[in-house]
Scaffold this motif. Structure first.
Motif, PDB file in Angstrom:
ATOM      1  N   ILE A 122      73.067 132.567  67.008  1.00 24.21           N
ATOM      2  CA  ILE A 122      72.051 132.776  68.298  1.00 24.21           C
ATOM      3  C   ILE A 122      70.612 132.488  67.998  1.00 24.21           C
ATOM      4  O   ILE A 122      70.105 131.780  68.647  1.00 24.21           O
ATOM      5  CB  ILE A 122      72.411 134.129  68.703  1.00 24.21           C
ATOM      6  N   ILE A 123      70.160 132.982  66.797  1.00 23.36           N
ATOM      7  CA  ILE A 123      68.805 132.659  66.360  1.00 23.36           C
ATOM      8  C   ILE A 123      68.821 131.027  66.159  1.00 23.36           C
ATOM      9  O   ILE A 123      67.678 130.478  66.596  1.00 23.36           O
ATOM     10  CB  ILE A 123      68.600 133.367  64.913  1.00 23.36           C
ATOM     11  N   GLY A 124      69.580 130.533  65.698  1.00 22.15           N
ATOM     12  CA  GLY A 124      69.546 128.727  65.374  1.00 22.15           C
ATOM     13  C   GLY A 124      69.608 128.371  66.553  1.00 22.15           C
ATOM     14  O   GLY A 124      68.615 127.139  66.803  1.00 22.15           O
ATOM     15  N   GLY A 125      70.455 128.644  67.317  1.00 24.51           N
ATOM     16  CA  GLY A 125      70.571 127.829  68.717  1.00 24.51           C
ATOM     17  C   GLY A 125      69.155 128.051  69.430  1.00 24.51           C
ATOM     18  O   GLY A 125      68.574 127.293  70.319  1.00 24.51           O
ATOM     19  N   GLY A 126      68.587 129.197  69.468  1.00 22.30           N
ATOM     20  CA  GLY A 126      67.560 129.504  70.307  1.00 22.30           C
ATOM     21  C   GLY A 126      66.275 128.913  69.718  1.00 22.30           C
ATOM     22  O   GLY A 126      65.361 128.434  70.345  1.00 22.30           O
ATOM     23  N   ILE A 127      66.130 128.828  68.344  1.00 19.88           N
ATOM     24  CA  ILE A 127      65.152 128.101  67.686  1.00 19.88           C
ATOM     25  C   ILE A 127      65.235 126.404  68.240  1.00 19.88           C
ATOM     26  O   ILE A 127      64.269 126.105  68.372  1.00 19.88           O
ATOM     27  CB  ILE A 127      65.023 128.209  66.302  1.00 19.88           C
ATOM     28  N   ALA A 128      66.464 125.955  68.112  1.00 24.13           N
ATOM     29  CA  ALA A 128      66.457 124.628  68.451  1.00 24.13           C
ATOM     30  C   ALA A 128      66.132 124.347  69.686  1.00 24.13           C
ATOM     31  O   ALA A 128      65.186 123.270  70.036  1.00 24.13           O
ATOM     32  CB  ALA A 128      67.998 124.129  68.260  1.00 24.13           C
ATOM     33  N   ASN A 129      66.311 125.144  70.960  1.00 23.94           N
ATOM     34  CA  ASN A 129      65.950 124.859  72.224  1.00 23.94           C
ATOM     35  C   ASN A 129      64.320 125.143  72.578  1.00 23.94           C
ATOM     36  O   ASN A 129      63.863 124.645  72.911  1.00 23.94           O
ATOM     37  CB  ASN A 129      66.923 125.794  73.138  1.00 23.94           C
ATOM     38  N   VAL A 130      63.975 126.348  71.721  1.00 24.68           N
ATOM     39  CA  VAL A 130      62.416 126.369  71.858  1.00 24.68           C
ATOM     40  C   VAL A 130      61.747 125.370  71.133  1.00 24.68           C
ATOM     41  O   VAL A 130      60.682 125.007  71.672  1.00 24.68           O
ATOM     42  CB  VAL A 130      62.168 127.650  71.075  1.00 24.68           C
ATOM     43  N   TYR A 131      62.148 124.797  70.038  1.00 21.30           N
ATOM     44  CA  TYR A 131      61.410 123.701  69.747  1.00 21.30           C
ATOM     45  C   TYR A 131      61.339 122.459  70.406  1.00 21.30           C
ATOM     46  O   TYR A 131      60.302 121.752  70.514  1.00 21.30           O
ATOM     47  CB  TYR A 131      62.414 123.337  68.218  1.00 21.30           C
ATOM     48  N   ASP A 132      62.581 122.191  70.902  1.00 16.26           N
ATOM     49  CA  ASP A 132      62.555 121.155  72.088  1.00 16.26           C
ATOM     50  C   ASP A 132      61.524 121.475  73.210  1.00 16.26           C
ATOM     51  O   ASP A 132      60.741 120.440  73.570  1.00 16.26           O
ATOM     52  CB  ASP A 132      63.768 120.782  72.720  1.00 16.26           C
ATOM     53  N   ARG A 133      61.567 122.602  73.570  1.00 17.87           N
ATOM     54  CA  ARG A 133      60.539 122.848  74.717  1.00 17.87           C
ATOM     55  C   ARG A 133      59.091 122.672  74.296  1.00 17.87           C
ATOM     56  O   ARG A 133      58.303 122.358  75.045  1.00 17.87           O
ATOM     57  CB  ARG A 133      60.761 124.294  75.271  1.00 17.87           C
ATOM     58  N   PHE A 134      58.848 123.215  73.011  1.00 21.70           N
ATOM     59  CA  PHE A 134      57.408 122.959  72.483  1.00 21.70           C
ATOM     60  C   PHE A 134      57.362 121.564  72.195  1.00 21.70           C
ATOM     61  O   PHE A 134      55.982 121.099  72.557  1.00 21.70           O
ATOM     62  CB  PHE A 134      57.315 123.734  71.167  1.00 21.70           C
ATOM     63  N   ALA A 135      58.039 120.831  71.371  1.00 18.09           N
ATOM     64  CA  ALA A 135      57.712 119.543  71.145  1.00 18.09           C
ATOM     65  C   ALA A 135      57.839 118.536  72.266  1.00 18.09           C
ATOM     66  O   ALA A 135      56.890 117.398  72.162  1.00 18.09           O
ATOM     67  CB  ALA A 135      58.958 118.898  70.025  1.00 18.09           C
ATOM     68  N   TYR A 136      58.810 118.601  73.239  1.00 19.38           N
ATOM     69  CA  TYR A 136      59.135 117.860  74.091  1.00 19.38           C
ATOM     70  C   TYR A 136      58.622 118.238  75.460  1.00 19.38           C
ATOM     71  O   TYR A 136      58.745 117.342  76.848  1.00 19.38           O
ATOM     72  CB  TYR A 136      60.316 117.101  74.382  1.00 19.38           C
TER      73      TYR A 136
END
Length: 174
Positions: A110-124
């Motif tokens: 859950i943490i890994g998936g959450g971080i991956a999507n938050v990263y996308d929102r932040f970066a892109y």
């Protein structure tokens, strides 16, 4: 924080979840024409019409929720709040030594998936979604990605483990 076998398991699960998600998104972005407001883009059949891939940009959260939000509210709800929640969950699984292996894996996924999507929102400013399942007109999913799948799988595992604990079925610890 002492780096134990248990901590290594948590970190490895989180890092692998993020890596697999990000690699899949790069492959989709580089190889599948995206859907836009004026174009349906490309759809690739994986299993007939039941399981397909397409390239969709999601500016919101789950199923595009929050994509219409603007400014500070969008930043707080789609970036700040998820980071705070993920931080608390990470702190919980590191400190709670009573968690069984499956629950530990579930929380780390859950943490890994959450971080991956938050990263996308932040970066892109958006998240790449690309998987779609449609069994019938009413039995279907929204378009999702591997980070979403990790979060959902983690939640399902947690529910199963809670039901097992309720029935007093023991589980070994790491």
């Amino acid at each position: 924080m002492k780096f134990t076998r248990r901590t290594a398991f948590i970190v490895l699960t989180i890092v692998l979840t993020i890596a697999v998600d990000q690699i899949s998104k790069v492959l989709v972005v580089n190889n599948i024409e995206p859907r836009t407001k004026t174009s349906y883009g490309e759809t690739i059949s994986l299993i007939g019409d039941y399981f397909t891939m397409m390239h969709v940009k999601n500016e919101g959260a789950f199923l595009g929720m929050g994509s219409d939000l603007e400014g500070p509210l969008k930043i707080v709800l789609l970036l700040v709040l998820p980071v705070i929640v993920l931080g608390f969950v990470l702190r919980h699984i590191i400190k709670d030594k009573s968690l069984d292996n499956w629950s530990l894996f579930a929380f780390a996924s859950i943490i890994g998936g959450g971080i991956a999507n938050v990263y996308d929102r932040f970066a892109y400013g958006e998240v790449t979604d690309f998987l779609y399942i449609q069994i019938t007109d009413t039995i279907r999913t929204g378009i999702f990605n591997l980070a979403d799948l990790s979060v959902t799988t983690g939640m399902i595992i947690l529910v199963v483990m809670m039901l097992k604990k309720k029935n007093n079925v023991p589980e070994q610890e790491l």
